[in-house]
Design a protein around this motif. Structure first.
Motif, PDB file in Angstrom:
ATOM      1  N   THR A   1      29.131  10.065  19.677  1.00 39.31           N
ATOM      2  CA  THR A   1      28.062   9.221  20.416  1.00 39.31           C
ATOM      3  C   THR A   1      27.622   9.205  21.809  1.00 39.31           C
ATOM      4  O   THR A   1      28.257  10.003  22.559  1.00 39.31           O
ATOM      5  CB  THR A   1      28.726   7.748  20.143  1.00 39.31           C
ATOM      6  OG1 THR A   1      29.792   7.703  21.428  1.00 39.31           O
ATOM      7  CG2 THR A   1      29.358   7.255  18.796  1.00 39.31           C
ATOM      8  N   ASN A   2      26.566   8.864  22.194  1.00 39.00           N
ATOM      9  CA  ASN A   2      25.883   8.951  23.437  1.00 39.00           C
ATOM     10  C   ASN A   2      26.427   7.757  24.300  1.00 39.00           C
ATOM     11  O   ASN A   2      27.381   7.008  23.850  1.00 39.00           O
ATOM     12  CB  ASN A   2      24.503   9.095  23.486  1.00 39.00           C
ATOM     13  CG  ASN A   2      23.745   7.610  23.022  1.00 39.00           C
ATOM     14  OD1 ASN A   2      24.739   6.707  22.820  1.00 39.00           O
ATOM     15  ND2 ASN A   2      22.434   7.573  23.119  1.00 39.00           N
ATOM     16  N   ALA A   3      26.077   7.492  25.595  1.00 36.79           N
ATOM     17  CA  ALA A   3      26.677   6.526  26.360  1.00 36.79           C
ATOM     18  C   ALA A   3      26.270   5.098  25.791  1.00 36.79           C
ATOM     19  O   ALA A   3      27.113   4.199  26.469  1.00 36.79           O
ATOM     20  CB  ALA A   3      26.020   6.712  27.826  1.00 36.79           C
ATOM     21  N   ARG A   4      25.365   5.125  25.108  1.00 33.79           N
ATOM     22  CA  ARG A   4      25.006   3.626  24.377  1.00 33.79           C
ATOM     23  C   ARG A   4      25.830   3.573  23.148  1.00 33.79           C
ATOM     24  O   ARG A   4      25.653   2.501  22.584  1.00 33.79           O
ATOM     25  CB  ARG A   4      23.329   3.626  24.211  1.00 33.79           C
ATOM     26  CG  ARG A   4      22.623   3.850  25.468  1.00 33.79           C
ATOM     27  CD  ARG A   4      21.088   3.533  25.114  1.00 33.79           C
ATOM     28  NE  ARG A   4      20.098   3.811  26.262  1.00 33.79           N
ATOM     29  CZ  ARG A   4      18.955   3.501  26.150  1.00 33.79           C
ATOM     30  NH1 ARG A   4      18.296   3.430  24.880  1.00 33.79           N
ATOM     31  NH2 ARG A   4      18.068   3.500  27.119  1.00 33.79           N
ATOM     32  N   GLY A   5      26.722   4.437  22.754  1.00 37.11           N
ATOM     33  CA  GLY A   5      27.105   4.323  21.333  1.00 37.11           C
ATOM     34  C   GLY A   5      26.502   4.665  20.171  1.00 37.11           C
ATOM     35  O   GLY A   5      27.055   4.530  19.123  1.00 37.11           O
ATOM     36  N   GLU A   6      25.301   5.259  20.537  1.00 32.13           N
ATOM     37  CA  GLU A   6      24.374   5.680  19.359  1.00 32.13           C
ATOM     38  C   GLU A   6      24.989   6.949  18.693  1.00 32.13           C
ATOM     39  O   GLU A   6      25.215   7.850  19.487  1.00 32.13           O
ATOM     40  CB  GLU A   6      23.049   5.854  19.913  1.00 32.13           C
ATOM     41  CG  GLU A   6      22.397   4.637  20.226  1.00 32.13           C
ATOM     42  CD  GLU A   6      21.139   4.787  21.296  1.00 32.13           C
ATOM     43  OE1 GLU A   6      20.201   4.102  21.166  1.00 32.13           O
ATOM     44  OE2 GLU A   6      21.014   5.922  21.779  1.00 32.13           O
TER      45      GLU A   6
ATOM     46  N   TRP B   1      20.570  10.668  18.993  1.00 32.29           N
ATOM     47  CA  TRP B   1      19.736  10.281  19.785  1.00 32.29           C
ATOM     48  C   TRP B   1      18.857  11.736  20.233  1.00 32.29           C
ATOM     49  O   TRP B   1      19.062  12.628  19.837  1.00 32.29           O
ATOM     50  CB  TRP B   1      20.532   9.756  21.232  1.00 32.29           C
ATOM     51  CG  TRP B   1      21.377  11.063  21.751  1.00 32.29           C
ATOM     52  CD1 TRP B   1      21.209  11.749  22.770  1.00 32.29           C
ATOM     53  CD2 TRP B   1      22.912  11.101  21.149  1.00 32.29           C
ATOM     54  NE1 TRP B   1      22.683  12.861  22.854  1.00 32.29           N
ATOM     55  CE2 TRP B   1      23.476  12.432  21.963  1.00 32.29           C
ATOM     56  CE3 TRP B   1      23.573  10.639  20.286  1.00 32.29           C
ATOM     57  CZ2 TRP B   1      24.670  12.653  21.712  1.00 32.29           C
ATOM     58  CZ3 TRP B   1      24.914  10.982  20.091  1.00 32.29           C
ATOM     59  CH2 TRP B   1      25.452  11.998  20.712  1.00 32.29           C
TER      60      TRP B   1
ATOM     61  N   ASN C   1      17.367  14.216  23.223  1.00 27.98           N
ATOM     62  CA  ASN C   1      17.750  14.531  24.643  1.00 27.98           C
ATOM     63  C   ASN C   1      16.861  15.917  24.834  1.00 27.98           C
ATOM     64  O   ASN C   1      16.808  16.939  24.251  1.00 27.98           O
ATOM     65  CB  ASN C   1      19.192  14.780  24.745  1.00 27.98           C
ATOM     66  CG  ASN C   1      19.613  14.862  26.297  1.00 27.98           C
ATOM     67  OD1 ASN C   1      19.582  13.870  26.880  1.00 27.98           O
ATOM     68  ND2 ASN C   1      20.209  15.744  26.818  1.00 27.98           N
TER      69      ASN C   1
ATOM     70  N   ASP D   1      22.199  11.944  28.273  1.00 26.05           N
ATOM     71  CA  ASP D   1      21.785  10.646  28.661  1.00 26.05           C
ATOM     72  C   ASP D   1      20.901  10.641  29.913  1.00 26.05           C
ATOM     73  O   ASP D   1      20.930   9.922  30.725  1.00 26.05           O
ATOM     74  CB  ASP D   1      22.844   9.649  28.841  1.00 26.05           C
ATOM     75  CG  ASP D   1      24.114   9.701  27.844  1.00 26.05           C
ATOM     76  OD1 ASP D   1      23.766   9.730  26.544  1.00 26.05           O
ATOM     77  OD2 ASP D   1      25.234   9.825  28.052  1.00 26.05           O
ATOM     78  N   HIS D   2      19.858  11.589  29.757  1.00 26.08           N
ATOM     79  CA  HIS D   2      19.058  11.816  31.061  1.00 26.08           C
ATOM     80  C   HIS D   2      17.704  12.235  30.438  1.00 26.08           C
ATOM     81  O   HIS D   2      17.397  12.820  29.431  1.00 26.08           O
ATOM     82  CB  HIS D   2      19.628  12.776  31.834  1.00 26.08           C
ATOM     83  CG  HIS D   2      18.633  13.331  32.931  1.00 26.08           C
ATOM     84  ND1 HIS D   2      18.125  14.396  32.944  1.00 26.08           N
ATOM     85  CD2 HIS D   2      18.578  12.623  34.208  1.00 26.08           C
ATOM     86  CE1 HIS D   2      17.511  14.663  34.180  1.00 26.08           C
ATOM     87  NE2 HIS D   2      17.586  13.497  34.884  1.00 26.08           N
TER      88      HIS D   2
ATOM     89  N   GLY E   1      12.488   9.933  26.630  1.00 24.65           N
ATOM     90  CA  GLY E   1      12.952   9.774  25.204  1.00 24.65           C
ATOM     91  C   GLY E   1      12.064  10.234  24.333  1.00 24.65           C
ATOM     92  O   GLY E   1      11.187  10.884  24.518  1.00 24.65           O
TER      93      GLY E   1
ATOM     94  N   HIS F   1      18.128  12.993  14.422  1.00 22.27           N
ATOM     95  CA  HIS F   1      17.451  11.678  15.221  1.00 22.27           C
ATOM     96  C   HIS F   1      16.197  11.241  14.573  1.00 22.27           C
ATOM     97  O   HIS F   1      16.100  10.198  14.120  1.00 22.27           O
ATOM     98  CB  HIS F   1      17.599  11.641  16.724  1.00 22.27           C
ATOM     99  CG  HIS F   1      17.014  10.551  17.331  1.00 22.27           C
ATOM    100  ND1 HIS F   1      18.118   9.400  17.016  1.00 22.27           N
ATOM    101  CD2 HIS F   1      16.217  10.124  17.880  1.00 22.27           C
ATOM    102  CE1 HIS F   1      17.532   8.167  17.885  1.00 22.27           C
ATOM    103  NE2 HIS F   1      16.196   8.835  18.424  1.00 22.27           N
TER     104      HIS F   1
END
Length: 225
Positions: free
Chosen positions: A22-27, A30, A32, A38-39, A42, A67
């Motif tokens: 998962t990424n920082a949002r819990g997804e 995503w 990238n 997480d940078h 989008g 994704h």
């Protein structure tokens, strides 16, 4: 397909772990664009909608490709490395609308009859293919108004054009060598316009706050035909 190049990318794949669960949002999926988690921008920069089609030139282990498929996009990923594609199939076995091919970017673009709504490359084939050869077939496979976008490491000042990347093969072997193409943002903008793209923007995105490492070259344009 170049066996030497596909072997080089198989070697490279061994140094790359699977994407985080998962990424920082819990997804669990995503998009990238940069080398930092997480940078950066989008998926919205591709201007895609459910039912449209996108082509990932150098999809690696398939995170971005997967994704888009979860968003309802017909998502095609190509990569030279069989081992990277095996990672993608292992990680995303149940994702619908995702199609993966082991292929060279130029060969695939010239052989397919599909017209895509977006073509993109994240540290992929747009970096490792002569733009003079790549841009015409990319434009031919994009619908009018379709987005072409890519990201890669920015050029080292004074080191422009075709450069060499070295992929380690172990203590007893010379590194594998692959070619890459580095230009500053202004040259990318002029080159893309010369090949018929419009609404061209190219810039170096700053790294995350507090990082002293390099930024990311990010380029976006539109098929002007």
């Amino acid at each position: 397909m170049s066996n030497a190049r596909s072997t080089a990318w198989d070697i490279y794949s061994q140094s790359k772990p699977q994407r985080r669960k998962t990424n920082a949002r819990g997804e669990v999926t995503w998009f990238n664009w940069t080398q930092y988690p997480d940078h950066g921008p989008g998926v919205d920069v591709l201007n895609l909608h459910p039912g449209e089609g996108a082509l990932d030139l150098g999809c690696g282990s398939g995170g971005n490709t997967a994704h888009l498929a979860t968003l309802g996009v017909r998502s095609v990923g190509i990569d030279l490395s069989a081992k990277q594609l095996a990672k993608a199939r292992e990680r995303w076995p149940d994702v619908d609308d995702m199609e993966l091919h082991q292929a060279d970017a130029l060969t695939y673009l010239k052989d397919t009859s599909t017209i895509f709504d977006a073509v993109y490359s994240v540290f992929g084939a747009s970096w490792f293919t002569d733009p003079g050869q790549l841009l015409p077939p990319v434009r031919a496979r994009l619908k009018p108004g379709g987005v072409f976008a890519f990201s890669q490491r920015p050029a080292v000042e004074g080191c422009y054009g075709c450069q060499a990347s070295y992929i380690p093969r172990g203590p007893d072997e010379d590194p594998a060598i692959v070619k890459r193409w580095d230009y500053d943002p202004g040259v990318w903008e002029r080159t893309l316009k010369e090949h018929g793209f419009v609404d061209v923007s190219a810039s170096v995105l700053a790294p995350p706050s507090g990082s002293r490492r390099t930024g990311t070259l990010f380029v976006r344009c539109v098929q002007g035909g």
